[in-house]
Design a protein around this motif. Sequence first.
Motif, PDB file in Angstrom:
ATOM      1  N   SER A  87       0.799  -1.356  -0.006  1.00 22.13           N
ATOM      2  CA  SER A  87      -0.068  -0.101   0.066  1.00 22.13           C
ATOM      3  C   SER A  87       1.032   1.315  -0.088  1.00 22.13           C
ATOM      4  O   SER A  87       1.942   1.237   0.273  1.00 22.13           O
ATOM      5  CB  SER A  87      -0.884  -0.002   1.348  1.00 22.13           C
ATOM      6  OG  SER A  87      -0.072   0.327   2.249  1.00 22.13           O
ATOM      7  N   ASP A  88       0.078   2.436  -0.175  1.00 22.48           N
ATOM      8  CA  ASP A  88       0.510   3.700  -0.105  1.00 22.48           C
ATOM      9  C   ASP A  88       0.967   4.249   1.287  1.00 22.48           C
ATOM     10  O   ASP A  88       1.713   5.242   1.468  1.00 22.48           O
ATOM     11  CB  ASP A  88      -0.304   4.796  -0.801  1.00 22.48           C
ATOM     12  CG  ASP A  88       0.327   5.140  -2.082  1.00 22.48           C
ATOM     13  OD1 ASP A  88       1.546   4.646  -2.318  1.00 22.48           O
ATOM     14  OD2 ASP A  88      -0.397   5.854  -2.927  1.00 22.48           O
ATOM     15  N   TYR A  89       0.391   3.363   2.163  1.00 21.64           N
ATOM     16  CA  TYR A  89       0.279   3.772   3.593  1.00 21.64           C
ATOM     17  C   TYR A  89       1.828   3.313   4.143  1.00 21.64           C
ATOM     18  O   TYR A  89       2.473   4.083   4.854  1.00 21.64           O
ATOM     19  CB  TYR A  89      -0.579   2.801   4.289  1.00 21.64           C
ATOM     20  CG  TYR A  89      -0.541   3.010   5.880  1.00 21.64           C
ATOM     21  CD1 TYR A  89      -1.291   4.060   6.385  1.00 21.64           C
ATOM     22  CD2 TYR A  89      -0.010   2.190   6.822  1.00 21.64           C
ATOM     23  CE1 TYR A  89      -1.282   4.246   7.655  1.00 21.64           C
ATOM     24  CE2 TYR A  89      -0.117   2.016   8.160  1.00 21.64           C
ATOM     25  CZ  TYR A  89      -0.633   3.390   8.830  1.00 21.64           C
ATOM     26  OH  TYR A  89      -0.421   3.563   9.907  1.00 21.64           O
ATOM     27  N   LEU A  90       2.252   2.402   3.632  1.00 16.28           N
ATOM     28  CA  LEU A  90       3.699   1.927   3.929  1.00 16.28           C
ATOM     29  C   LEU A  90       4.593   2.787   2.901  1.00 16.28           C
ATOM     30  O   LEU A  90       4.780   2.337   1.648  1.00 16.28           O
ATOM     31  CB  LEU A  90       3.869   0.242   3.855  1.00 16.28           C
ATOM     32  CG  LEU A  90       5.151  -0.267   3.953  1.00 16.28           C
ATOM     33  CD1 LEU A  90       4.877  -1.772   4.670  1.00 16.28           C
ATOM     34  CD2 LEU A  90       5.900  -0.341   2.747  1.00 16.28           C
ATOM     35  N   GLN A  91       5.437   3.535   3.780  1.00 15.41           N
ATOM     36  CA  GLN A  91       6.236   4.435   2.583  1.00 15.41           C
ATOM     37  C   GLN A  91       7.661   4.174   2.665  1.00 15.41           C
ATOM     38  O   GLN A  91       8.434   5.091   2.838  1.00 15.41           O
ATOM     39  CB  GLN A  91       6.086   6.031   2.977  1.00 15.41           C
ATOM     40  CG  GLN A  91       4.550   6.249   2.619  1.00 15.41           C
ATOM     41  CD  GLN A  91       3.930   7.844   2.892  1.00 15.41           C
ATOM     42  OE1 GLN A  91       4.647   8.640   3.427  1.00 15.41           O
ATOM     43  NE2 GLN A  91       3.120   8.062   2.056  1.00 15.41           N
ATOM     44  N   GLY A  92       7.988   3.021   2.593  1.00 10.20           N
ATOM     45  CA  GLY A  92       9.365   2.675   2.292  1.00 10.20           C
ATOM     46  C   GLY A  92       9.958   1.666   3.497  1.00 10.20           C
ATOM     47  O   GLY A  92       9.296   1.084   3.998  1.00 10.20           O
ATOM     48  N   VAL A  93      11.388   1.512   3.333  1.00 10.16           N
ATOM     49  CA  VAL A  93      11.867   0.359   4.092  1.00 10.16           C
ATOM     50  C   VAL A  93      11.871   0.325   5.497  1.00 10.16           C
ATOM     51  O   VAL A  93      11.584  -0.781   5.939  1.00 10.16           O
ATOM     52  CB  VAL A  93      13.495   0.139   3.546  1.00 10.16           C
ATOM     53  CG1 VAL A  93      13.228  -0.093   2.067  1.00 10.16           C
ATOM     54  CG2 VAL A  93      14.127   1.240   3.896  1.00 10.16           C
ATOM     55  N   ASP A  94      11.802   1.609   6.091  1.00  6.08           N
ATOM     56  CA  ASP A  94      11.777   1.558   7.593  1.00  6.08           C
ATOM     57  C   ASP A  94      10.309   0.973   7.990  1.00  6.08           C
ATOM     58  O   ASP A  94      10.444   0.101   9.016  1.00  6.08           O
ATOM     59  CB  ASP A  94      11.709   3.102   8.036  1.00  6.08           C
ATOM     60  CG  ASP A  94      13.189   3.736   7.813  1.00  6.08           C
ATOM     61  OD1 ASP A  94      14.036   2.823   7.621  1.00  6.08           O
ATOM     62  OD2 ASP A  94      13.241   4.745   8.027  1.00  6.08           O
TER      63      ASP A  94
END
Length: 881
Positions: free
Chosen positions: A766-773
């Motif tokens: 999803s767009d909610y999760l914005q990257g590796v962190d």
Amino acid sequence: MKDASPRAIYLKDYQAPKYFIERTQLTFELFEDYTLVSSVLTMFRNEQQSGGELVLHGHELELLSVTLDGQALTAEQYVANAESLTIHELPDQFTLSIQTRIFPQKNTALEGLYKSSKMFCTQCEAEGFRRITYYLDRPDVMSVFETRIIADQQKYPVLLSNGNMTHSEKLPDGRHLTVWQDPHKKPCYLFALVAGDLQHIEDSFTTMSGTEVALRIYVEPQNIDKCEYAMDSLRRAMKWDEEVYGREYDLNIFNIVAVDDFNMGAMENKSLNIFNSSCVLANPKTATDAAYQRIEAIVAHEYFHNWSGNRVTCRDWFQLSLKEGFTVFRDACFSADMGSSTVKRIEDATMLRTVQFAEDAGPMAHAILPASFIEISNFYTVTIYEKGAEVVRMIHNLLGADLFRKGSDLYFSRHDGQAVTTNDFVVAMEDASGIDLRQFRNWYHQAGTPELTVSDEYDAQKQQYKITFTQSCPDTPESDNKEPFHIPLQIGLHLQDGSEAPLHCDNDVDFNAKTSVISLKKPQQSFVFSNVSTAVVPSLLRGLSAPVKLHYPYTREQLLFLMRHDTDGFNRWDAGQALATDIILELADCVLANKALTLDERLIGVFRETLKQSDLDKAMVVKMLTLPSIAFLMEQQSPAHVQALYAARHFVKKTLASELHCQFSDIYQENDITGAYKPNYDAMAQRSLKNLSLQYLLESDREQYLSLAVEQFEKANNMTDQSAALSAIVNSRHRDTAASVLQQFYQQWCHDPLVINQWFSIQAGSDYLQGVDACNELLSHEAFDMKNPNKVRSVIGVFAGQNLRHFHAVNGQGYSWLADRIIELDALNPQIASRLLGPLTKWKRLSVESGQLMKLALEKILAHGNLSKDVYEVVSKSLAN
Ligand code: B3K
Ligand code: ZN
């Protein structure tokens, strides 16, 4: 392979085995920290092969003893190491007894015998049996198996293997024994063993000749209420195979076992199919419609293997597509018959054109009959499976249903009990039909997706329409100069009023008027159609009649025309996809040039029209309202600019949503089913249209639709609706609401690992999760487990494979993060690690900056050293080709 690795093995080097194994008697003594395996092999020399030493395969085995005809071998008579057992002098017939110790509890590769939660299970295809005992682990060695299993009765009350249980007895010290005998000869990759505290549901099926078959599905006790749909699917598959292929089941028992830790979907072991629990377990509250459909397809696929794979098996692993391509074709036809053939074809074509075409254009490109490999596990690919199925489909279309059935009957009867090649399959089809498939064989040994460029002209005076096809195929690592393919191309010609022109083609034997199929065989070929009363819009490659890329310079108006008039449902949909693709690619160019974006009104018009068509199959409407994916768009742009594609696609979706939210809202209301959940085609189509509408409504940024989604999330009586609402919210701009529904969902379902996998994948994609962190947070979540392939796929696989906007973040963090995860996983489970490399193999397709960052990630993996063959092969080929 251009850069031949010393460890590659080649199809051209195939040699028949020097020895055969007539009988295999196995005894497993299962303990809590190790397992003892005794095997007694009744063997004889293959007279066709010049004699010599016997080399048995092994992998990380501890040899305890070996005897020949009852005599312990002396040290000079054999050489044993962890990877092989070589015996120098042997009589023509002999009995070899071998005892090994193995450690299933430590087996995280999930190949051979291993433990999944509290149960023991096996996975032997392709080369897992050699992790159990020294053996001729190759599919052309077929043997009759007897299996004795001894284990603690309380911990493992259920002990299963292939065939029929012929004996069971209690033993001292709380242990018990069961003996299983499989009367059918089989290669060891079809061997299976299960031991656990399992419950089962039971049903029966009476075959067409009146034999009663007991059907059982074994699961851990907490899942006993989730087996009905798989059982129902199995019964339907058995009936279908009798009706469509005349294939009857051949034992009195058929077992399925569900296990949580499994490298792929399922495995067709003779009479004891072992399944990833995600491909068996379903009830309305926990499984989505997509899961129901997957269960139906995979249960059928594994069952169909009983003939296409088990009774007639592969000579060697280069022939893998013999069983997989054919069986995928069979399961696709089954699914089409259970639902809609057009919708099923659209789904398969989408996947083929997105994933397989990309594989065929990348560094791992291989023919469906590959010439070489380093690690066979890397060749369970979309090419072997899906392109393999397309090749069988083309044969089906060239022969027609009746001759194809004659061909498959001949193939099964001619080769029953044998290990054969893809060529044997084609010969059976030729012999039964009298149709020449010589040139068609190029599909088997040439990799790459053929490209078809089409030009045409209309002569109003002569009322003639001439169409010219030019075929070519790009170079691939295995081969440069491609021979022309035999391409069956289904065609229709639309006159200006939308009607279809009758097809009169005078000039060629390569056109079959009955099926409207043109057989393209030459690099360039023209066809002239006569009595064509107006200029035409051609409808080409109907139903994707061949796995090729088509280039015809359709204008947007022509695509709109086809969307309205084409009599072929697939091509109506395809015209819409081509239109949307053209629009998004143009907008992506505007994004790159920093130009303002405006959406072609015609797309809005088409969507509006589609939303009004109440007589259309709702599943078809969903397909027509679904924009091409970023992954598909990436394949259409060179180099691919992921962020620009994302921005353009998102703009289109948002504009459609805000222009049409009233219509979407009506559709939502009309399709909001109340009442009990039913997993039938119409109900699924209705839910899917409702949930697609919900997605668009949330894109429209109107507050009232957020509450609609939250209400659906809270009140849903089934997982399809609940997870669709969750996903729509998580992909919206309402981050606070997203956080709270995610939390609620976890609380509600934390006891059910399969539902939690959905929770992981909804976030990871999803767009909610914005990257590796944020990904790392998921990896350190209490419910995550790096040793469980389903969890790895739900987080790492989904992020890298589907969350393209964030995975391809311009700083390259996604790539180097993935490289680290692959290195970490390679030490545990090489097959899963290697699968995750897929996105990194595409580095040459990307813009120079992103491509270089990806290349660095690949180099980082290679520099780590100590890699499995699986990961080494993909990384080294990706860097070399
Ligand atoms: N034949 C198995 C796949 C085995 C994969 C081994 N790495 C499942 C199937 O295609 O039916
Ligand atoms: Zn298969």
